[in-house]
Motif scaffolding. Structure first.
Motif, mmCIF file in Angstrom:
data_model
loop_
_atom_site.group_PDB
_atom_site.id
_atom_site.type_symbol
_atom_site.label_atom_id
_atom_site.label_comp_id
_atom_site.label_asym_id
_atom_site.label_seq_id
_atom_site.Cartn_x
_atom_site.Cartn_y
_atom_site.Cartn_z
ATOM 1 N N SER A 251 -4.072 10.402 -5.342
ATOM 2 C CA SER A 251 -4.486 8.933 -5.220
ATOM 3 C C SER A 251 -5.711 9.027 -4.557
ATOM 4 O O SER A 251 -6.235 10.196 -4.077
ATOM 5 C CB SER A 251 -3.212 8.657 -4.255
ATOM 6 O OG SER A 251 -3.412 9.543 -3.153
ATOM 7 N N SER A 252 -6.510 8.052 -4.363
ATOM 8 C CA SER A 252 -7.663 7.795 -3.660
ATOM 9 C C SER A 252 -7.492 7.642 -2.281
ATOM 10 O O SER A 252 -8.504 7.940 -1.442
ATOM 11 C CB SER A 252 -8.537 7.009 -4.435
ATOM 12 O OG SER A 252 -8.182 6.049 -4.562
ATOM 13 N N ILE B 132 1.382 13.101 0.915
ATOM 14 C CA ILE B 132 0.506 12.916 -0.500
ATOM 15 C C ILE B 132 -0.060 14.322 -0.541
ATOM 16 O O ILE B 132 0.216 14.917 -1.777
ATOM 17 C CB ILE B 132 -0.760 12.014 -0.231
ATOM 18 C CG1 ILE B 132 -0.213 10.608 -0.304
ATOM 19 C CG2 ILE B 132 -1.678 12.325 -1.169
ATOM 20 C CD1 ILE B 132 -1.267 9.499 -0.026
ATOM 21 N N ASN C 34 3.298 9.795 -10.282
ATOM 22 C CA ASN C 34 2.798 9.731 -9.057
ATOM 23 C C ASN C 34 3.663 8.888 -7.969
ATOM 24 O O ASN C 34 3.813 9.222 -7.018
ATOM 25 C CB ASN C 34 1.234 9.584 -8.976
ATOM 26 C CG ASN C 34 0.638 10.435 -9.367
ATOM 27 O OD1 ASN C 34 0.825 11.743 -8.734
ATOM 28 N ND2 ASN C 34 -0.342 10.519 -10.470
ATOM 29 N N SER D 94 -1.332 0.856 -8.404
ATOM 30 C CA SER D 94 -2.592 1.580 -9.115
ATOM 31 C C SER D 94 -2.242 3.302 -9.340
ATOM 32 O O SER D 94 -2.810 3.971 -10.050
ATOM 33 C CB SER D 94 -3.798 1.415 -8.167
ATOM 34 O OG SER D 94 -3.488 2.136 -6.882
ATOM 35 N N LEU D 95 -0.992 3.654 -8.882
ATOM 36 C CA LEU D 95 -0.690 4.921 -9.118
ATOM 37 C C LEU D 95 0.038 4.882 -10.612
ATOM 38 O O LEU D 95 0.674 4.182 -11.231
ATOM 39 C CB LEU D 95 0.369 5.477 -8.247
ATOM 40 C CG LEU D 95 -0.232 5.760 -6.768
ATOM 41 C CD1 LEU D 95 1.132 6.458 -5.904
ATOM 42 C CD2 LEU D 95 -1.503 6.248 -6.830
ATOM 43 N N THR E 154 0.761 -1.268 0.124
ATOM 44 C CA THR E 154 -0.049 0.126 0.157
ATOM 45 C C THR E 154 0.881 1.088 -0.055
ATOM 46 O O THR E 154 2.210 1.199 0.241
ATOM 47 C CB THR E 154 -0.709 0.062 1.203
ATOM 48 O OG1 THR E 154 0.033 -0.027 2.375
ATOM 49 C CG2 THR E 154 -1.665 -1.287 1.381
ATOM 50 N N LEU E 155 0.283 2.344 -0.133
ATOM 51 C CA LEU E 155 0.904 3.780 -0.014
ATOM 52 C C LEU E 155 1.632 3.814 0.974
ATOM 53 O O LEU E 155 2.756 4.479 1.105
ATOM 54 C CB LEU E 155 -0.067 4.921 -0.567
ATOM 55 C CG LEU E 155 -0.656 4.714 -1.855
ATOM 56 C CD1 LEU E 155 -1.339 6.174 -2.089
ATOM 57 C CD2 LEU E 155 0.156 4.559 -3.130
ATOM 58 N N THR F 257 -4.857 5.943 1.273
ATOM 59 C CA THR F 257 -3.649 5.435 1.638
ATOM 60 C C THR F 257 -3.455 3.928 1.532
ATOM 61 O O THR F 257 -2.310 3.648 1.781
ATOM 62 C CB THR F 257 -3.193 5.957 3.000
ATOM 63 O OG1 THR F 257 -4.112 5.576 3.929
ATOM 64 C CG2 THR F 257 -3.118 7.429 3.214
ATOM 65 N N GLN G 130 -4.711 2.040 -0.812
ATOM 66 C CA GLN G 130 -4.494 1.634 -2.315
ATOM 67 C C GLN G 130 -2.874 0.955 -2.564
ATOM 68 O O GLN G 130 -1.930 1.409 -2.017
ATOM 69 C CB GLN G 130 -4.983 2.356 -3.386
ATOM 70 C CG GLN G 130 -3.882 3.643 -3.773
ATOM 71 C CD GLN G 130 -4.528 4.835 -4.420
ATOM 72 O OE1 GLN G 130 -4.960 5.893 -4.223
ATOM 73 N NE2 GLN G 130 -4.415 4.432 -6.034
#
Lengths: 500, 310
Positions: A388-389, A381, A402, A397-398, A347-348, A391, A393
């Motif tokens: 991003s949508s 971020i 990014n 997916s970026l 994840t982020l 933290t 994700q």
């Protein structure tokens, strides 16, 4: 009108990669297709080359509607593509690569003799000579590209698509390539050039088609436009001129002394002595594969050096652990952001604390404090404007730009006095590039040292206070911001000796 | 006594003959493995495919008493299994190891189960009505004992294995189709970019490796002996994979590598019956596999080459 594409639509999920895009091309014309990453220029070309199936839209050649469902069909209609990542076989010879897919054959066997002759004739015809028997392994990028071009020409193509062809070339090779394009156009080949380098557009193209967010936003004759107008069309706003404030140079924060890596009697790094002082961005200019990666690895402890020293803030860290190097104040934005810089399936948040998770604030008694880590990630971020949508994700997916911003955010945030960045803007769009450059200058202005490794000479010249040129593992020259010229650095990058 | 035997020239002929007979089943499968390696497929299911061939050869044999139909049945059944495995590996991007091991376990179970259903026996099936692959007649050599022993009890299929290796050599390195096959292993994406259907070539190579494994299996169950034993392949498919790698996925190299494993099996058989009958001797071929692969890869790494078998 030779080629016409009309009303091309292509949707990925909820996002339009192409929205009602049209395109025309005349015989012998060079059309530049410009736009930021993700503007949809590669998509439309993949549609044309049969690699992507559009949701709707038509393609006409000589006013006849054609159906292009795969590359084979595209080639049959005279469309060829020189891809950004070379589609070549390093294990094969020049001849084998060029005739691939349309090999001359005798009754039973591959007619090698005829193939070689064909390649020689082809090289003569287009004035791009190559030895058909030469292997591709270790061949310079410029020559490999020549193989790609001949490969496309061998297929009897009339339309040649070049996808970001100059991204990997030295300035001299770029000049050579642009010349080749012009001469191909002069003999009646039509060329589509995908690029985001506007000076190349001005130099070589007849017309420029500008794309933004999947749509066509401009179609202008090059002689009627300017770089300024094109970049405005591309980005949708004006890019401010960058100002690099003068700062006072401080103490040496990083130094290598006669650093060498010898492998099988070949010096990959040869007696490299460089230094970076506080308040300095020092650039290493060079064509990829001339020891830059090894230099970073040797400094960071990823690869053992054969001789020489690495000194950080006066502490000798030669051939110690990565942990030790980091603790002594080195941060790294590695060359390959997906393999070394981040973990695609994490994840982020996890990516944001990587390398620092053992520090206070992120974990206690070996247990990670996810709440604090997430807060920290949100800060990064926000501060670095990472699109991003959540933290939670996954990193993969970026978009590339990014991902790079988040890695940079992580490495800058820990306030280590020395930062190594390798190819920080490779494959990121103008917006992200501008942001990354601004952050690097900020870091330097704050009184830290930055070592910038880039094969993008413009980037090196724009940002660096001092420049070293590397070729085959050797430092070939040193310049200051004031006395650096593109020509001389380009010359040294290719192995020329200093002109002095 | 042993010393006496070693000097005996006929004993040497016997060893060579046995080596050849034990080599050819492995060779068929190893050539299939080499093809797979060339298209960057790690086909660990060869063992199961070989077993499939061995079994269905006997099934067809039992019902038709025809060698040709038995061999066709072996090739078809193993080829079918390989084709399905190929689709799972290439089209559905299943992990090659998982698909391969599944094939091995599945076919071991299926052949054991079907043996009970079809023949009503457990462990092994023999029947006097079964025909074996015809042997090449060497009666005219009766007066030359060395050659008589050397070339005795060899089937036509044994000879064909070597001929096939030569054909495959020409196919791989002289034909356009072979050129494209090799290209897939180097850079699949580049092949696709010029409109070559790389998936189809990969599945084709896997299917063909299955067909060859079927032949290798049939040679086991209808060659020297004519019977089916549960797990008759007992690791020969894996040995063949080792031979494929050891021969650098080159058909001629694969012949030599397979010969090495044939020799290892021969020695294992001889020592097993004549000196010390121990489980250790049975392990010789497998030990040889590990040692050979180890040495091979070690020298390759030393030379700075990359290892072909993924």
């Amino acid at each position: 009108m030779f080629l016409r594409m009309e009303n091309i639509y292509k949707k990925y999920g909820s996002l339009y990669a192409n929205k009602d895009v049209g395109l025309t091309l005349k015989k012998g014309e060079i059309l530049a297709l410009v736009g930021e990453n993700g503007a949809g220029k590669t998509t439309i070309m993949k549609v044309l080359y049969g690699l992507v199936k559009p949701d709707s839209g038509d393609i006409f050649i000589n006013d006849k509607k054609v159906d292009i469902t795969n590359p084979r069909a595209a080639i049959k209609h005279g469309i060829g593509m020189v891809q950004q990542h070379f589609m070549l076989f390093d294990e094969f010879t020049v001849m084998e690569n060029i005739v691939y897919g349309r090999e001359p054959r005798g009754k039973l066997f591959f007619d090698v003799k005829k193939a070689k002759q064909d390649v020689i004739n082809l090289g003569k015809k287009y004035e791009l000579p190559l030895d058909p028997d030469r292997g591709l392994n270790g061949m310079p990028v410029g020559l490999k590209q020549r193989v790609e071009i001949l490969k496309v020409l061998y297929q009897d193509t009339d339309i040649i698509i070049f996808d970001e062809p100059t991204a990997v070339l030295t300035p001299q090779e770029v000049t050579e390539l642009l010349k080749t394009m012009k001469s191909l156009a002069a003999i009646g080949k039509s060329i589509i050039l995908i690029t985001h380098k506007l000076n190349e557009v001005m130099e070589v193209a007849d017309r420029a088609l500008v794309m933004r967010e999947g749509e066509k936003v401009g179609d202008v004759l090059v002689k009627d436009t300017s770089i300024k107008e094109l970049s405005y069309l591309m980005v949708g706003r004006h890019i401010p001129n960058r100002k690099v404030p003068k700062v006072k140079v401080g103490q040496t924060v990083f130094e290598t002394k006669n650093l060498s890596i010898v492998k099988k009697d070949v010096a990959i790094l040869d007696d490299v002595s460089i230094n970076v002082k506080r308040g300095e961005i020092v650039g290493i200019a060079g064509v990829s594969g001339n020891g830059q990666s090894e230099l970073v690895e040797a400094v960071f402890g990823l690869k053992k050096s054969t001789s020489g020293n690495v000194i950080i803030n006066g502490v000798d860290v030669t051939n110690t652990t990565i942990h030790n190097v980091r603790d002594n104040g080195v941060a790294l934005v590695p060359e390959d952001r997906n393999i070394h810089g981040s973990a695609a399936m994490a994840t982020l948040t996890e990516n944001s604390i990587m390398g620092y998770y053992h520090l206070d604030g992120f974990s206690k008694y070996g247990v990670i404090d996810y709440k604090a880590s997430e807060e920290f990630t949100k800060e990064l971020i926000n501060e670095f404007d990472v699109a991003s949508s959540s933290t939670k994700q996954l990193m993969n997916s970026l978009s590339g730009g990014n991902v790079q911003k988040l890695i940079l955010a992580r490495e800058i945030n820990h306030k280590s006095p020395f930062l190594i960045v390798a190819e920080p803007t490779r494959g990121v769009d103008i917006g992200a590039m501008e942001f990354i450059h601004k952050e690097l200058i900020q870091k330097r202005t704050n009184g830290d040292g930055v070592l910038l490794i880039s094969s993008e000479l413009t980037e090196i010249l724009d940002l660096s206070d001092r420049i070293y040129v590397i070729f085959e593992g050797q430092i070939k020259g040193e310049f200051t911001r004031e006395n650096a010229t593109k020509e001389e650095i380009g010359f040294l990058m290719l192995g020329g000796n200093s002109i002095e | 006594m042993i010393m006496a035997m070693v000097i005996d020239i006929e004993f040497i002929a016997h060893i060579l003959n046995s080596t050849f007979r034990l080599m050819t089943p492995i060779l068929f499968v190893a050539l299939g493995s080499a093809l797979c390696n060339r298209v960057f497929i790690f086909n660990i299911g060869l063992e199961g495919m070989m077993l499939t061939g061995a079994f269905f050869a006997i099934v067809a044999n039992y019902y038709t008493h025809s060698v040709i139909i038995s061999l066709l049945a072996a090739m078809f059944s193993a080829g079918l299994v390989a084709w399905v495995a190929g689709i799972f590996m290439v089209k559905f991007k299943g992990a090659m190891l998982v698909v391969g091991i599944s094939v091995n376990i599945l076919m071991l179970g299926a052949t054991t189960f079907l043996m009970q259903i079809i023949f009503g026996v457990k462990g092994a099936f023999v029947d006097t009505s079964l025909v074996s692959i015809p042997k090449v007649n060497v009666e005219f050599l009766r007066n030359v004992p060395f050659f008589y022993t050397l070339l005795g009890s060899l089937t036509y299929l044994d000879y064909f294995a070597v001929v096939l290796a030569v054909i495959l050599y020409y196919y791989m390195f002289r034909t356009v189709s072979g050129f494209r096959l090799r290209s897939i292993g180097f850079n699949k994406e580049a092949a696709n970019s010029i409109g070559i259907n790389a998936d189809r070539i990969q599945i084709g190579a896997i299917t063909f490796s299955g067909i060859l494994s079927g032949l290798g299996g049939a040679l086991l169950s209808m060659g020297a002996v004519t019977m089916f034993i549960q797990n008759i392949t007992s690791g020969r498919g894996f040995m063949a994979m080792a031979a494929g790698a050891l021969g650098s996925a080159h058909p001629i190299g694969v012949v030599f590598a397979s010969t090495f494993f044939g020799l290892a099996q021969t020695l294992s058989n001889i020592f097993d019956t004549q000196i010390i009958s121990s489980e250790f001797m049975k392990a010789i071929p497998y030990l040889a596999t590990i040692v050979a692969l180890g040495i091979f890869n070690y020298t390759k790494i030393k030379r700075g080459g990359r290892i072909n078998n993924i």
